[in-house]
Design a protein around this motif. Structure first.
Motif, short mmCIF file in Angstrom:
data_model
loop_
_atom_site.label_atom_id
_atom_site.label_comp_id
_atom_site.label_asym_id
_atom_site.label_seq_id
_atom_site.Cartn_x
_atom_site.Cartn_y
_atom_site.Cartn_z
N TYR A 54 35.20 45.07 48.73
CA TYR A 54 34.83 44.31 47.53
C TYR A 54 35.72 44.71 46.35
O TYR A 54 35.99 45.90 46.15
N PRO A 55 36.18 43.76 45.54
CA PRO A 55 37.08 44.07 44.42
C PRO A 55 36.35 44.64 43.20
O PRO A 55 36.19 43.98 42.17
N TRP A 56 35.96 45.90 43.30
CA TRP A 56 35.17 46.50 42.23
C TRP A 56 35.96 46.60 40.92
O TRP A 56 35.35 46.74 39.84
N PHE A 57 37.28 46.50 40.99
CA PHE A 57 38.07 46.57 39.77
C PHE A 57 37.70 45.46 38.79
O PHE A 57 37.90 45.60 37.58
N SER A 62 39.53 45.87 31.65
CA SER A 62 40.11 44.63 31.15
C SER A 62 40.91 43.91 32.23
O SER A 62 41.29 44.49 33.26
N VAL A 63 41.22 42.66 31.98
CA VAL A 63 42.05 41.87 32.89
C VAL A 63 43.43 42.50 33.04
O VAL A 63 44.00 42.53 34.14
N ALA A 64 43.96 43.04 31.94
CA ALA A 64 45.28 43.68 32.01
C ALA A 64 45.25 44.88 32.96
O ALA A 64 46.17 45.07 33.77
N PHE A 69 45.73 45.62 40.73
CA PHE A 69 45.07 45.49 42.03
C PHE A 69 45.22 44.09 42.65
O PHE A 69 44.95 43.91 43.84
N VAL A 70 45.61 43.12 41.85
CA VAL A 70 45.54 41.72 42.28
C VAL A 70 46.43 41.44 43.49
O VAL A 70 45.98 40.89 44.50
#
Length: 345
Positions: A54-57, A62-64, A69-70
């Motif tokens: 799961y992408p816990w980030f 923030s999005v930055a 991780f993207v």
């Protein structure tokens, strides 16, 4: 015709994913499936986005900050029909166990929160996408459509799957119940984030949602759940505050019967393992005798649900333009009748 005489053993996973590692995630999936098969299970269910985790980030900064991780997450997401997906089908076939998988699906560069049901013979019966990603998930994942709210025939009966907070969507649940579901996979990521804070993401709400699904739909529910271990904290939590937000544990896997009873002893929140329960579909008939919300306990004269099941195609070809026919009128009529599904009387 739905079979209510079937009995079998089922398994639900509580474990930490192999974060951002597609090959490692598949290896661990097969290892757990091997263990469950040796213990007599005919199906094993895995958590939400088990591969690649799961992408816990998305919840922590923030999005930055998230941007680091993207790309790795997308690179390690699973493509349906790929060689990696075929490995899972081959494993199900060789082990003789159905695999109910949660994964991040990559399709043309976009990501979706996917679930699949692979039968014991290695045939994939369902691939679906989460209809509406929850909260910050919508910054990362696309949406499913009506074709993803589906229950299908399998070797183990009528099976269906939903992710996480799809289980608090009343209309989605009712659409699932209407399809004569017998075995349901309620997949969850883990319940450790923001532990102790005032929010609706904790284990009390989520385990109750899975249990209520079993009661409302008179179905058996396999509720696998991920956990947060040191590997997750090392990857996502680069500060003490993040480690407090993303605390260790969060495992709350469960198996429920159609009367809401818990059928397996829960593991400790930090413990990896597999829950087992014996399934007897005769119990569904006993539960439905009391209340069947899409049958004798419904009121269609008062309430109805509009359910659009069709898949939404993003690109639709324009109809071909054909030259005017030179056939006589009688021949045209015969040609139209031959190509029509409507019987002409």
């Amino acid at each position: 015709m739905t079979d209510y005489t079937k009995t079998f053993r089922a398994a639900a996973v509580q474990a930490e994913p192999v974060w951002n590692n597609l090959r490692g995630g598949i290896d661990k999936t097969i290892a757990l499936a091997t263990e469950a098969a040796k213990n007599g299970a005919e199906i094993i269910a895995f958590p939400e986005t088990w591969i690649p985790g799961y992408p816990w980030f998305l919840w922590l900064d923030s999005v930055a900050w998230q941007s680091q991780f993207v790309v790795p997450y997308a690179q390690n997401s699973l493509e349906v029909g790929s060689a990696e997906f075929t490995r899972l089908e081959d494993a199900a076939r060789s082990l003789g166990i159905a695999i109910a998988l949660g994964y991040s699906e990559r399709d043309h560069g976009s990501l979706y929160m996917g679930q699949a049901h692979i039968d014991k013979d290695g045939t994939t019966r369902i691939t679906r996408r989460k209809l509406k990603p929850t909260h910050v998930e919508r910054a990362h994942f696309g949406e499913g459509d009506g074709s993803d709210v589906v229950v299908v025939d399998s070797e183990l009966g009528r099976v269906g799957s939903l992710c996480c907070w799809e289980h608090i969507q009343p209309l989605t649940k009712y659409a699932m119940f209407s399809q004569d579901e017998q075995l349901h996979v309620a997949a969850w990521p883990s319940f450790s984030i923001f532990e102790g804070a005032v929010h609706a993401l904790g284990p009390e709400v989520n385990t109750a949602a899975a249990q209520q699904y079993a009661v409302e739909g008179q179905v058996f529910v396999l509720s696998p759940c991920g956990i947060i271990g040191e590997a997750a904290q090392a990857l996502f939590a680069n500060s003490e505050q993040k480690r407090q937000f993303l605390s260790l544990g969060g495992g709350h896997a469960r198996i429920y019967g159609p009367d809401g009873r818990s059928l397996a002893t829960p593991l400790a929140q930090t413990e990896e393992g597999i829950l087992y329960a014996d399934i007897d579909y005769g119990a569904i008939l006993a539960a439905k005798n009391a209340a069947d919300p899409v049958g004798h306990y419904s009121r269609p004269d008062v309430f109805t649900l509009q359910f659009e099941r069709a898949r939404n195609h993003k690109v639709s070809p324009r109809p071909a333009v054909t030259a005017p026919s030179l056939l006589p009128d009688a021949a045209l009529a015969e040609e139209a009748a031959a190509s029509s599904d409507v019987e002409l009387l």
